[in-house]
Write a protein that holds these residues in place. Structure first.
Motif, PDB file in Angstrom:
ATOM      1  N   LEU A   1       6.667   9.086  10.863  1.00  0.00           N
ATOM      2  CA  LEU A   1       5.629   7.343  10.948  1.00  0.00           C
ATOM      3  C   LEU A   1       4.054   7.791  11.264  1.00  0.00           C
ATOM      4  O   LEU A   1       3.426   7.807  10.235  1.00  0.00           O
TER       5      LEU A   1
ATOM      6  N   LEU B   1       5.859   5.105   1.390  1.00  0.00           N
ATOM      7  CA  LEU B   1       5.719   6.077   2.041  1.00  0.00           C
ATOM      8  C   LEU B   1       6.869   5.994   3.396  1.00  0.00           C
ATOM      9  O   LEU B   1       7.980   6.657   4.005  1.00  0.00           O
ATOM     10  N   ALA B   2       6.470   4.940   4.019  1.00  0.00           N
ATOM     11  CA  ALA B   2       7.453   4.152   5.063  1.00  0.00           C
ATOM     12  C   ALA B   2       8.780   4.263   5.354  1.00  0.00           C
ATOM     13  O   ALA B   2       9.722   4.524   5.291  1.00  0.00           O
TER      14      ALA B   2
ATOM     15  N   ARG C   1      18.051  -2.917   3.330  1.00  0.00           N
ATOM     16  CA  ARG C   1      18.197  -3.701   5.087  1.00  0.00           C
ATOM     17  C   ARG C   1      16.890  -3.253   6.038  1.00  0.00           C
ATOM     18  O   ARG C   1      16.201  -3.041   6.734  1.00  0.00           O
ATOM     19  N   ASP C   2      17.046  -1.904   5.445  1.00  0.00           N
ATOM     20  CA  ASP C   2      16.649  -0.380   6.629  1.00  0.00           C
ATOM     21  C   ASP C   2      15.098  -0.029   6.156  1.00  0.00           C
ATOM     22  O   ASP C   2      13.863   0.460   7.160  1.00  0.00           O
TER      23      ASP C   2
ATOM     24  N   CYS D   1      11.889  -2.762  13.712  1.00  0.00           N
ATOM     25  CA  CYS D   1      10.795  -2.436  14.004  1.00  0.00           C
ATOM     26  C   CYS D   1      11.001  -1.269  15.475  1.00  0.00           C
ATOM     27  O   CYS D   1      10.733  -0.517  15.955  1.00  0.00           O
TER      28      CYS D   1
ATOM     29  N   PHE E   1      12.286   5.597   6.030  1.00  0.00           N
ATOM     30  CA  PHE E   1      13.356   4.423   6.767  1.00  0.00           C
ATOM     31  C   PHE E   1      14.430   4.482   5.933  1.00  0.00           C
ATOM     32  O   PHE E   1      16.272   4.263   6.204  1.00  0.00           O
TER      33      PHE E   1
ATOM     34  N   GLU F   1      12.224   8.515  13.769  1.00  0.00           N
ATOM     35  CA  GLU F   1      11.426   8.069  12.878  1.00  0.00           C
ATOM     36  C   GLU F   1       9.483   8.120  13.430  1.00  0.00           C
ATOM     37  O   GLU F   1       9.030   7.536  12.060  1.00  0.00           O
TER      38      GLU F   1
ATOM     39  N   ARG G   1       1.189  -0.751  -0.179  1.00  0.00           N
ATOM     40  CA  ARG G   1       0.215   0.023   0.189  1.00  0.00           C
ATOM     41  C   ARG G   1       0.593   1.065  -0.083  1.00  0.00           C
ATOM     42  O   ARG G   1       1.946   1.113   0.172  1.00  0.00           O
ATOM     43  N   ILE G   2       0.749   2.712  -0.065  1.00  0.00           N
ATOM     44  CA  ILE G   2       0.919   3.527  -0.346  1.00  0.00           C
ATOM     45  C   ILE G   2       1.723   3.663   1.111  1.00  0.00           C
ATOM     46  O   ILE G   2       2.568   4.404   1.111  1.00  0.00           O
ATOM     47  N   GLU G   3       1.425   3.642   1.565  1.00  0.00           N
ATOM     48  CA  GLU G   3       1.839   3.583   2.944  1.00  0.00           C
ATOM     49  C   GLU G   3       3.118   2.785   3.067  1.00  0.00           C
ATOM     50  O   GLU G   3       4.447   3.209   3.827  1.00  0.00           O
ATOM     51  N   HIS G   4       3.298   2.140   2.608  1.00  0.00           N
ATOM     52  CA  HIS G   4       4.482   1.145   3.123  1.00  0.00           C
ATOM     53  C   HIS G   4       5.388   2.226   2.301  1.00  0.00           C
ATOM     54  O   HIS G   4       6.758   1.484   2.581  1.00  0.00           O
TER      55      HIS G   4
ATOM     56  N   MET H   1       3.275  10.943   8.678  1.00  0.00           N
ATOM     57  CA  MET H   1       2.896   9.795   7.319  1.00  0.00           C
ATOM     58  C   MET H   1       1.367   9.947   7.421  1.00  0.00           C
ATOM     59  O   MET H   1       0.752   9.534   6.919  1.00  0.00           O
TER      60      MET H   1
ATOM     61  N   MET I   1      18.064  -2.674  10.608  1.00  0.00           N
ATOM     62  CA  MET I   1      17.247  -1.982  11.864  1.00  0.00           C
ATOM     63  C   MET I   1      15.698  -2.770  12.038  1.00  0.00           C
ATOM     64  O   MET I   1      15.462  -3.416  10.562  1.00  0.00           O
TER      65      MET I   1
ATOM     66  N   ARG J   1      -6.016  10.699   1.772  1.00  0.00           N
ATOM     67  CA  ARG J   1      -5.205  10.481   0.992  1.00  0.00           C
ATOM     68  C   ARG J   1      -6.015  10.657  -0.583  1.00  0.00           C
ATOM     69  O   ARG J   1      -5.548  10.582  -1.603  1.00  0.00           O
TER      70      ARG J   1
ATOM     71  N   CYS K   1      11.302  -2.692   6.750  1.00  0.00           N
ATOM     72  CA  CYS K   1      10.940  -3.099   8.591  1.00  0.00           C
ATOM     73  C   CYS K   1       9.300  -3.603   8.389  1.00  0.00           C
ATOM     74  O   CYS K   1       8.524  -1.783   8.601  1.00  0.00           O
ATOM     75  N   HIS K   2       8.994  -3.556   7.512  1.00  0.00           N
ATOM     76  CA  HIS K   2       7.603  -3.641   7.075  1.00  0.00           C
ATOM     77  C   HIS K   2       6.619  -4.548   6.177  1.00  0.00           C
ATOM     78  O   HIS K   2       7.651  -5.766   5.561  1.00  0.00           O
ATOM     79  N   ALA K   3       5.186  -5.098   6.174  1.00  0.00           N
ATOM     80  CA  ALA K   3       4.753  -5.590   5.881  1.00  0.00           C
ATOM     81  C   ALA K   3       4.998  -5.823   3.803  1.00  0.00           C
ATOM     82  O   ALA K   3       4.095  -6.957   3.515  1.00  0.00           O
ATOM     83  N   GLY K   4       5.057  -5.075   3.367  1.00  0.00           N
ATOM     84  CA  GLY K   4       4.713  -4.951   1.759  1.00  0.00           C
ATOM     85  C   GLY K   4       5.472  -5.447   1.474  1.00  0.00           C
ATOM     86  O   GLY K   4       5.414  -4.551   0.331  1.00  0.00           O
TER      87      GLY K   4
ATOM     88  N   ARG L   1      -4.975   0.862   8.916  1.00  0.00           N
ATOM     89  CA  ARG L   1      -5.512   2.816   8.432  1.00  0.00           C
ATOM     90  C   ARG L   1      -7.303   2.681   8.955  1.00  0.00           C
ATOM     91  O   ARG L   1      -6.782   3.960  10.089  1.00  0.00           O
TER      92      ARG L   1
ATOM     93  N   TRP M   1       0.526  -0.507  12.520  1.00  0.00           N
ATOM     94  CA  TRP M   1       0.177   0.273  11.632  1.00  0.00           C
ATOM     95  C   TRP M   1      -0.025  -0.599  10.400  1.00  0.00           C
ATOM     96  O   TRP M   1      -0.501  -0.652   9.415  1.00  0.00           O
ATOM     97  N   ASP M   2       0.339  -1.901  10.280  1.00  0.00           N
ATOM     98  CA  ASP M   2       1.002  -2.531   9.259  1.00  0.00           C
ATOM     99  C   ASP M   2       0.293  -3.638   9.156  1.00  0.00           C
ATOM    100  O   ASP M   2      -0.240  -4.097  10.425  1.00  0.00           O
TER     101      ASP M   2
END
Lengths: 273, 273
Positions: B14, A44-45, A73-74, B3, A49, B10, A39-42, B17, B1, B31, A77-80, B191, B271-272
């Motif tokens: 987040l 932007l996160a 690596r940095d 979470c 990061f 950061e 998603r867009i949040e992924h 965002m 890194m 959005r 940190c998300h499921a996207g 969300r 958030w994820d």
């Protein structure tokens, strides 16, 4: 801080943010469209990061392969899933070297340690290699092969260039990135210019991310469809709808659009209007 | 890194965002909705450019008033007007002090230099003071008044608290921020939880940003309308449409939602999903 004092790392982040917000971009995540898992949040996160790795690139002291590994690596940190791997391959040398000429000098100086770090980053993403590739990222012998042959990261990109338009930018002097930056400046400031640039790049070459997922014929059809949109023969919305329905996303064209935004912003193109 | 290693700066980015991406948020940029002069890109650029001031806050060595001034200065590099002034008033002490308890300790330690720096930041934004306010930001005598009375930044917030729910958070211990964080955790990850939290906060107290622009009656009506949405008596889309048509934007509730997101993220809210 005024705009003129913007750091290159921030300019790269701005490029990543502006690309994902622009809409409609046929088939890709944009302000009006998510994929089920990305998603867009992924995006932007990942933009937030990426800051430390981009700053590391801006310092220009570390090694490019290692910095790409840090960026991956940095931002994982998300499921996207993989959001910006291709963008980092372009942005890291550009930020490191300031501009395209500097990026090319930095690329010339890559060595085997860069290639090894890059492969480790690559292995941690879900990006697919060509199944018949002898430098398969899933094959533990690949790192041995790289070391045995003294391959630099530039050699790796040369190896991938025929099948990957992002790698091709490295070994051909960033021609599509340059073209994209020029298009942005031609089209003028703001969001619509990003959409028009994306579409024009999509109409220029078959997107290799589409080729890897759906084959060359589908990528060629999308390229011709983008041309039809530019020629006013179909709407961008209908192409977007078709791409989404068929799960076709021109991810490499998006990566190159981000690199083009980075260059154009550095040359005075304005996102604000 | 991973979470768990996320820096507080950061985490604050987040939060900024995630708030602007959540939709629909009645009357605010989200959005799916821009204002003519302030668009989602302005909020996201501000999120990127806030990094240095947020890192300064995280170091916890500088002075809060000065750091708020830096945040406002660094994020004013666009044509979208004031985007996050209220959010910075909440986030800077929260990042500085780690959490609400730490923020309150930091607030206790503000002095006249913080008040002066804050007023200089305030004067550079387009945020309106109450016309009858004796500490009017447009009045050059205000700084003299602050110095003559030895007013701290906490005193300034005390002075503004009756008319400004963001200032009120400083002097009452961040109750709405705490409530928002608890709501996020109750509503669950993702969300929709942000939208539900925003709406619940909007139904709790009249938004003082609306009061300043449209008067207390309008703010109260919006509060009651938010309650109706929560009670299933009208749709969130109809309230959003009405707010947009009447140019009503609950900006202070958005600021508090950002602070709530910062706290909730620090307490394991995801958030994820």
């Amino acid at each position: 801080m005024t705009c003129l004092q913007m750091k290159r790392a921030e300019r790269a982040q701005l490029a990543m943010m502006l690309e994902v917000c622009a809409y409609p971009k046929p088939g890709n995540v944009d302000r009006c469209h998510d994929y089920a898992e990305t998603r867009i949040e992924h995006f932007l996160a990942s933009t937030i990061f990426a800051r430390e790795a981009l700053e590391e690139a801006e310092q220009g002291t570390g090694r490019i392969g290692e910095i790409i590994k840090h960026a991956v690596r940095d931002t994982s940190c998300h499921a996207g899933g993989n959001t910006h791997f291709g963008a980092f391959i372009l942005l890291i040398p550009l930020v490191y070297g300031r501009d395209i000429a500097g990026a090319l000098r930095a690329i010339e100086q890559t060595d085997t340690s860069d290639a090894v770090a890059f492969y480790k980053a690559f292995a941690s993403t879900s990006v697919k290699m060509n199944a018949t590739d002898e430098l398969d990222v899933n094959d533990p012998h690949t790192l041995t092969l790289i070391r045995d042959r003294d391959m630099t990261l530039a050699d790796i990109m040369q190896h991938s260039a025929p099948r990957d338009m992002v790698a091709r930018e490295w070994v051909t002097g960033f021609p599509l990135t340059r073209r994209g930056a020029d298009l942005l400046k031609e089209f003028g400031p703001g969001r619509q210019s990003i959409v028009d640039t994306f579409l024009t790049l999509l109409a220029t070459e078959p997107d290799t991310f589409i080729i890897k997922k759906h084959g060359a014929d589908v990528a060629r059809t999308v390229m011709l469809s983008a041309r039809e949109v530019l020629d006013g023969q179909r709407t961008i919305e209908s192409l977007d709808e078709e791409c989404i329905r068929r799960d076709i996303n021109p991810g490499s064209t998006a990566d190159i659009t981000i690199a083009a935004l980075y260059i154009a912003l550095g040359e005075g193109w304005s996102w604000d209007y």
